[in-house]
Design an enzyme around this catalytic site. Structure first.
Site, short mmCIF file in Angstrom:
data_model
loop_
_atom_site.label_atom_id
_atom_site.label_comp_id
_atom_site.label_asym_id
_atom_site.label_seq_id
_atom_site.Cartn_x
_atom_site.Cartn_y
_atom_site.Cartn_z
N ASP A 14 9.35 -7.54 11.02
CA ASP A 14 8.99 -6.48 11.97
C ASP A 14 8.10 -7.06 13.07
O ASP A 14 7.38 -8.04 12.85
CB ASP A 14 8.22 -5.36 11.24
CG ASP A 14 9.12 -4.56 10.31
OD1 ASP A 14 8.59 -3.81 9.46
OD2 ASP A 14 10.36 -4.67 10.43
N ASP A 66 16.53 -0.26 5.97
CA ASP A 66 16.16 -1.17 4.88
C ASP A 66 16.50 -0.57 3.51
O ASP A 66 16.94 -1.29 2.60
CB ASP A 66 14.67 -1.56 4.96
CG ASP A 66 13.77 -0.37 5.22
OD1 ASP A 66 12.55 -0.59 5.35
OD2 ASP A 66 14.25 0.78 5.29
#
EC number: 2.4.1.223
Lengths: 330, 330
Positions: free
Chosen positions: A150, A245
């Site tokens: 991220d 995810d």
């Protein structure tokens, strides 16, 4: 009795008969070979062997390096700080920045003006700001391993080097730093959570059933696998701008028939979101974020008509790092 | 033209021809099938599948329980205290006590008088006080998994339950609580040691190349494998009354072509040797003990004409036990 003209030519007749016989034999051989090939049991091959074959078919050269895929939105200051760190990590082959800032030019010029850089960094301008943009099959991707991070996460180099070595030993699983789990309730409705939630099972300790991809290594073939999923899965991710995810963990667990990921405990991993000047603080701060993730689990169970996630309680650390971390406290 | 009699009986001739043809086809099919079977690649099967086959061939019933093998010499007070603990561990099938106190009767009567006991405990009277007595193929052994523990070692039940679950996932390796390593020197002579020794390799942290069997789970087939080793290996162990565990690591590493063991960090494991009233304090207190172990490594390299031990830095802990042991210290 007198045989016909053909009968009286034994040589030629024999020749024709042998020829016919040979043709029949060859035909039969081919049919048998074809049938046996179809009936051969599917060989569950050595993982490494399978991967080497994939290497040849995909043109990927090696398991020895990885590609960082980092998706970014509205936090270019953090992005550039993180790139300065990640570009120097050993065994990094290339960085692909998924530029979700639609309408804003990616900082290619700035990046190049501050070269040279250790490895190539590609800025991929996107046409829509989608969470699942980072799960495309990028043509620039040349390695089997993907490191997905991220754009606010700083993972130390020792953690990355170690986790990559663990991934090389478990290349079909997500090897990462952020474990999460689902819990069942008596109503059959699932909830998504972390350590604060009820530990599943009756033994000691906790379990996890997902490893979040935003700080993990995984096999790049799973990008293709993701693209091949039902449209409903992609739509779910687009609608929530979340859960890519969770979906990946579902897909991988279903594919390999065992727990989707292995948790490696990070020694030094930070979240830098408080340091941004952009004023933007990340998706997980949205009020509905956690509830959305429980929602996604139940939707995915519905789409796949099963709960493929499996629990694990294996936590991996690096032996002797930090120093003497294995000594007993007697 | 007039055909011969046979030509004019198309039915019967056709019949004979078809019969001949069929026989040829069948013969060819059998030959091809035989050849293909011989040529089929050896399937590298799923570990579980292989083990299930071994189960059938050995008569072992399951991977779900284990047998404790504890060798004892001159510390019966510790032994009995430890048996009180171990006899209650979940998934324990049976205990085999290797009674090395030659000439002294094993405490069967005392044991029985203090029954009933949760599981059977067999005392095996030995004829000579040998270190390698514990590596016999005991006919009483009915499980695939062996838990081998020294007679002064107390391992907590949570540690055992977790390590057993890890062994079930890695059944071809020694899964245990005590890691050790070998180090190379520029002379090519090896040394045996622990964390105090130079870490091999150039990266962070330490590595181990052996997991000591005296606090570990391993596959009972390795007992048979040990018995089949060259006489020189057995002689080395008899001469030193040491190194059976180093030898087992050599043998297993050589057999599986990867690191012999996986280290599971114990949460609560104690050595009780200070608590014995026997006055006997264990082999490792002998002056020459550590030097012997380096000696053994070099002897074994000589016997096997190779160094099969492989390094690993994987340390496994139980997720969430102790509570929240995975939380980041941010």
């Amino acid at each position: 009795m007198r045989c016909c003209h053909i009968c009286k030519l034994p040589g030629r007749v024999m020749g024709i008969r042998v020829l016919r016989l040979s043709l029949v034999v060859i035909l039969v051989l081919l049919l048998v070979a074809g049938a046996l090939t179809a009936l051969l049991p599917s060989v569950k091959e050595d993982k490494m062997l399978m991967l080497r074959r994939e290497i040849k078919s995909q043109g990927k050269s090696t398991m020895d390096s990885f590609t960082l895929i980092m998706q970014t939105y509205n936090r270019t200051d953090l992005l550039l700080k993180l790139l300065n760190h990640y570009q120097a990590v050993p065994n990094l082959h290339k960085v692909i920045v998924v530029w979700n800032n639609i309408g804003e030019k990616a900082p290619d010029e700035l990046w190049n003006s501050l070269g040279p850089h250790p490895i190539p960094v590609i800025f991929k301008q996107q046409t829509a700001n989608r969470m699942r943009n980072r799960l495309q099959v990028f043509p620039e991707l040349e390695t089997i391993a993907v490191l997905m991070v991220d754009d606010d996460t700083l993972i130390s180099t020792p953690d990355l080097v170690f986790a990559f070595s663990v991934w090389q030993q478990f290349p079909d699983q997500i090897v990462g730093f952020v474990p999460r789990k689902h819990v069942s309730t008596s109503s059959g409705i699932y909830s998504y959570g972390s350590f604060e939630m009820q530990a599943p099972g009756s033994g000691n300790g906790d379990q996890y059933s997902m490893v979040l991809i935003g700080a993990s290594f995984f096999n790049s073939k799973y990008l293709e696998l993701f693209q091949r999923q039902p449209a409903a899965v992609h739509a779910l991710i687009d609608d929530t701008q979340n859960c890519d995810d969770i979906a990946m963990n579902f897909i991988i667990a279903k594919h390999i028939g065992k727990t989707s990921g292995i948790f490696v405990k990070p020694v030094n991993m930070d979240n830098l979101e408080k340091e941004t000047n952009s004023g933007y603080s990340g998706m997980w701060h949205r009020a509905e974020h956690a509830l959305q993730r429980s929602y996604c689990i139940n939707k995915l169970v519905n789409i796949y008509d099963s709960m493929p996630l499996k629990y694990s309680n294996i936590m991996i650390s690096q032996f002797g790092f930090p120093y003497a971390n294995y000594k007993r406290k007697i």
